[in-house]
Write an enzyme that holds these catalytic residues in place. Sequence first.
Site, PDB file in Angstrom:
ATOM      1  N   MET A 113     -24.727  55.615 -22.513  1.00  0.00           N
ATOM      2  CA  MET A 113     -24.977  56.520 -21.338  1.00  0.00           C
ATOM      3  C   MET A 113     -25.953  56.036 -20.639  1.00  0.00           C
ATOM      4  O   MET A 113     -27.200  55.655 -20.848  1.00  0.00           O
ATOM      5  CB  MET A 113     -25.465  57.854 -22.205  1.00  0.00           C
ATOM      6  CG  MET A 113     -24.359  58.642 -23.029  1.00  0.00           C
ATOM      7  SD  MET A 113     -24.956  60.097 -24.021  1.00  0.00           S
ATOM      8  CE  MET A 113     -25.765  58.997 -25.415  1.00  0.00           C
ATOM      9  N   ALA A 114     -25.660  56.109 -19.177  1.00  0.00           N
ATOM     10  CA  ALA A 114     -26.542  55.763 -18.170  1.00  0.00           C
ATOM     11  C   ALA A 114     -27.827  56.589 -18.095  1.00  0.00           C
ATOM     12  O   ALA A 114     -27.710  57.941 -18.239  1.00  0.00           O
ATOM     13  CB  ALA A 114     -25.950  55.745 -16.808  1.00  0.00           C
ATOM     14  N   GLN A 121     -22.103  46.722 -21.694  1.00  0.00           N
ATOM     15  CA  GLN A 121     -20.888  47.434 -20.978  1.00  0.00           C
ATOM     16  C   GLN A 121     -20.826  46.877 -19.275  1.00  0.00           C
ATOM     17  O   GLN A 121     -21.947  47.137 -18.753  1.00  0.00           O
ATOM     18  CB  GLN A 121     -21.007  48.987 -21.028  1.00  0.00           C
ATOM     19  CG  GLN A 121     -19.745  49.573 -20.593  1.00  0.00           C
ATOM     20  CD  GLN A 121     -19.418  50.960 -20.433  1.00  0.00           C
ATOM     21  OE1 GLN A 121     -20.539  51.796 -19.821  1.00  0.00           O
ATOM     22  NE2 GLN A 121     -18.630  51.539 -21.204  1.00  0.00           N
ATOM     23  N   CYS A 144     -15.735  55.737 -16.268  1.00  0.00           N
ATOM     24  CA  CYS A 144     -16.593  56.375 -15.543  1.00  0.00           C
ATOM     25  C   CYS A 144     -15.972  56.968 -14.229  1.00  0.00           C
ATOM     26  O   CYS A 144     -15.373  55.982 -13.493  1.00  0.00           O
ATOM     27  CB  CYS A 144     -17.519  55.502 -15.332  1.00  0.00           C
ATOM     28  SG  CYS A 144     -19.098  56.268 -14.434  1.00  0.00           S
ATOM     29  N   LYS A 154     -13.635  50.949 -23.182  1.00  0.00           N
ATOM     30  CA  LYS A 154     -13.706  52.257 -23.227  1.00  0.00           C
ATOM     31  C   LYS A 154     -12.833  53.058 -22.113  1.00  0.00           C
ATOM     32  O   LYS A 154     -12.992  52.726 -20.968  1.00  0.00           O
ATOM     33  CB  LYS A 154     -15.183  52.620 -23.203  1.00  0.00           C
ATOM     34  CG  LYS A 154     -15.441  54.251 -23.064  1.00  0.00           C
ATOM     35  CD  LYS A 154     -16.726  54.357 -23.644  1.00  0.00           C
ATOM     36  CE  LYS A 154     -17.159  55.988 -23.595  1.00  0.00           C
ATOM     37  NZ  LYS A 154     -17.530  56.570 -22.530  1.00  0.00           N
ATOM     38  N   ASN A 167     -13.593  59.834 -29.081  1.00  0.00           N
ATOM     39  CA  ASN A 167     -14.825  60.174 -28.652  1.00  0.00           C
ATOM     40  C   ASN A 167     -14.422  61.654 -27.753  1.00  0.00           C
ATOM     41  O   ASN A 167     -13.571  61.674 -27.424  1.00  0.00           O
ATOM     42  CB  ASN A 167     -15.106  59.321 -27.553  1.00  0.00           C
ATOM     43  CG  ASN A 167     -16.376  59.616 -26.811  1.00  0.00           C
ATOM     44  OD1 ASN A 167     -16.282  59.621 -25.313  1.00  0.00           O
ATOM     45  ND2 ASN A 167     -17.748  60.050 -27.223  1.00  0.00           N
ATOM     46  N   ASP A 172     -17.216  65.617 -27.357  1.00  0.00           N
ATOM     47  CA  ASP A 172     -17.685  66.698 -27.664  1.00  0.00           C
ATOM     48  C   ASP A 172     -18.035  66.697 -29.491  1.00  0.00           C
ATOM     49  O   ASP A 172     -17.986  67.770 -30.069  1.00  0.00           O
ATOM     50  CB  ASP A 172     -16.718  67.819 -27.705  1.00  0.00           C
ATOM     51  CG  ASP A 172     -16.808  67.953 -26.092  1.00  0.00           C
ATOM     52  OD1 ASP A 172     -17.169  67.230 -25.444  1.00  0.00           O
ATOM     53  OD2 ASP A 172     -15.915  69.156 -25.926  1.00  0.00           O
ATOM     54  N   GLY A 225     -21.897  60.574 -27.924  1.00  0.00           N
ATOM     55  CA  GLY A 225     -22.699  60.572 -26.818  1.00  0.00           C
ATOM     56  C   GLY A 225     -23.867  61.727 -27.024  1.00  0.00           C
ATOM     57  O   GLY A 225     -24.832  61.524 -27.452  1.00  0.00           O
ATOM     58  N   ARG A 226     -23.338  62.858 -26.009  1.00  0.00           N
ATOM     59  CA  ARG A 226     -24.415  63.670 -25.832  1.00  0.00           C
ATOM     60  C   ARG A 226     -25.208  64.360 -27.068  1.00  0.00           C
ATOM     61  O   ARG A 226     -26.286  64.684 -27.091  1.00  0.00           O
ATOM     62  CB  ARG A 226     -23.680  64.960 -25.078  1.00  0.00           C
ATOM     63  CG  ARG A 226     -23.563  64.473 -23.700  1.00  0.00           C
ATOM     64  CD  ARG A 226     -22.475  65.321 -22.865  1.00  0.00           C
ATOM     65  NE  ARG A 226     -21.348  65.248 -23.502  1.00  0.00           N
ATOM     66  CZ  ARG A 226     -20.563  66.182 -23.342  1.00  0.00           C
ATOM     67  NH1 ARG A 226     -20.582  67.146 -22.454  1.00  0.00           N
ATOM     68  NH2 ARG A 226     -19.250  66.064 -23.697  1.00  0.00           N
TER      69      ARG A 226
HETATM   70  C1  FMN Z   1     -25.865  61.030 -19.060  1.00  0.00           C
HETATM   71  C2  FMN Z   1     -24.311  60.407 -19.551  1.00  0.00           C
HETATM   72  C3  FMN Z   1     -24.137  58.868 -19.003  1.00  0.00           C
HETATM   73  C4  FMN Z   1     -23.094  58.552 -19.556  1.00  0.00           C
HETATM   74  N1  FMN Z   1     -23.016  57.048 -18.834  1.00  0.00           N
HETATM   75  C5  FMN Z   1     -21.634  56.481 -19.480  1.00  0.00           C
HETATM   76  C6  FMN Z   1     -21.587  54.993 -19.247  1.00  0.00           C
HETATM   77  O1  FMN Z   1     -22.874  54.270 -18.632  1.00  0.00           O
HETATM   78  N2  FMN Z   1     -20.619  54.360 -19.536  1.00  0.00           N
HETATM   79  C7  FMN Z   1     -19.646  54.983 -20.055  1.00  0.00           C
HETATM   80  O2  FMN Z   1     -18.451  54.179 -20.444  1.00  0.00           O
HETATM   81  N3  FMN Z   1     -19.656  56.294 -20.387  1.00  0.00           N
HETATM   82  C8  FMN Z   1     -20.710  56.973 -20.026  1.00  0.00           C
HETATM   83  N4  FMN Z   1     -20.670  58.465 -20.254  1.00  0.00           N
HETATM   84  C9  FMN Z   1     -19.737  59.084 -21.130  1.00  0.00           C
HETATM   85  C10 FMN Z   1     -19.988  58.948 -22.681  1.00  0.00           C
HETATM   86  O3  FMN Z   1     -20.083  57.538 -23.165  1.00  0.00           O
HETATM   87  C11 FMN Z   1     -19.116  59.700 -23.236  1.00  0.00           C
HETATM   88  O4  FMN Z   1     -17.715  59.250 -23.185  1.00  0.00           O
HETATM   89  C12 FMN Z   1     -19.012  61.100 -23.047  1.00  0.00           C
HETATM   90  O5  FMN Z   1     -20.310  61.588 -22.866  1.00  0.00           O
HETATM   91  C13 FMN Z   1     -18.333  61.931 -24.078  1.00  0.00           C
HETATM   92  O6  FMN Z   1     -18.952  61.948 -25.389  1.00  0.00           O
HETATM   93  P1  FMN Z   1     -19.689  63.009 -26.139  1.00  0.00           P
HETATM   94  O7  FMN Z   1     -18.942  64.262 -26.044  1.00  0.00           O
HETATM   95  O8  FMN Z   1     -19.958  62.859 -27.220  1.00  0.00           O
HETATM   96  O9  FMN Z   1     -20.879  63.162 -25.134  1.00  0.00           O
HETATM   97  C14 FMN Z   1     -22.027  59.042 -19.990  1.00  0.00           C
HETATM   98  C15 FMN Z   1     -22.169  60.176 -20.559  1.00  0.00           C
HETATM   99  C16 FMN Z   1     -23.399  60.963 -20.097  1.00  0.00           C
HETATM  100  C17 FMN Z   1     -23.516  62.318 -20.580  1.00  0.00           C
END
Ligand code: FMN
Length: 344
Positions: free
Chosen positions: A17-18, A71, A101, A140, A201, A203, A225-226
């Site tokens: 997560m960036a 990544q 992304c 991913k 992956n 939610d 993630g979140r």
């Molecule tokens: C703030 C934020 C930054 C993210 N940055 C990246 C990233 O750098 N690379 C990536 O593959 N996915 C990125 N994602 C997506 C997450 O890795 C993940 O796939 C997505 O949030 C869904 O998972 P979750 O529902 O568990 O959050 C980002 C998501 C969020 C919320």
Amino acid sequence: MKLGPYPIEPATYLAPMAGHTNRAFRELCRELGGVGLVCTELVSSQALEYSRQRALSFFDFDASEAPMAVQLFGGEPETMAEAARLVVDLGAPIVDINMGCWVPKVVKKGGGAALLGDVCQATAVVEAVCKAVRVPVTVKVRSGLTAAQETAVPFARAAEQCGVQAIAVHARSAEQGFSGSPDWSVITRVRQAVSIPVFGNGDLTTLEEARQMQQETGCQGWMVGRAALGAPWIFAQWAGLLPEGTPPLEWRAAVALRHLELTEQYSPLHEFKAVRELRGQLSRYDLGVREQLVRLESYAQARGLLEGLSGGVGLRDARERWRLPPPPVPECCGTEPPRSPGLP
Ligand SMILES: Cc1cc2nc3c(=O)[nH]c(=O)nc-3n(C[C@H](O)[C@H](O)[C@H](O)COP(=O)(O)O)c2cc1C
């Protein structure tokens, strides 16, 4: 599950997560326990090509973090291969390729989700990276550019042929962004199409949901993630190392304090910039001091605020106070031999 030489135990993966999954946050999740694999924020392969020195100055990973994936994103096979060689030379234990992304600055350059629209180009990128490095390569993806154009399955097959060792599937299309619900059936289809491990992956917030995903899709691991933002203890809870539920305020503040300490220790950013990032990161701990957090200017100020909230206890003390009670000792392990009920 194993990725190259690394056992992934448990098969629970902190999503990249960036702006969040910097070294401090990765270490914090590890310290709390229950996370099997972590990932850096995405790194541009083009940035590494054009201004290597500048890009390198932002790197915050270390080989000792293994198992950890660095990544990369980009749409040019040779540039991606070169970037992979570079990060592996710098100690990356695993290289992950971002194909999910959807933000314009990534997609416009042909990277991230743009590759989901072109399976041939995506395969060329993956093949070039797999040939360039000896460490495990993972990918991913999302389901496709749009729900109607699902490319995850043919791409996953091609990626496995190229030597990719695991695939994480965010069960939404790129067009969806974060809207709507994830459609787990794409995880099932990818799982059925390949024999490499698949991380599901999208939610996930509770262990029950994660188990349900595993039952429905057959995925071998979960990516979170979140739900980990402001709650890096989620992995430890899922692993049974900590009690379920929201931890008490004092404990949340102690974890936030540790987040701050690790940022001071590892952030490659100037304090001014690092504290700006921390404002948002610390706000996620729901400490009831948002007003003060958004005005933080220095590490010292942040420390003063968080020490006050945690009651001056460190994470270790707080961990003691909020630990699972020790499991009951079974009778048969005591000094007395076990007795059957009813016997005198
Ligand atoms: C703030 C934020 C930054 C993210 N940055 C990246 C990233 O750098 N690379 C990536 O593959 N996915 C990125 N994602 C997506 C997450 O890795 C993940 O796939 C997505 O949030 C869904 O998972 P979750 O529902 O568990 O959050 C980002 C998501 C969020 C919320």
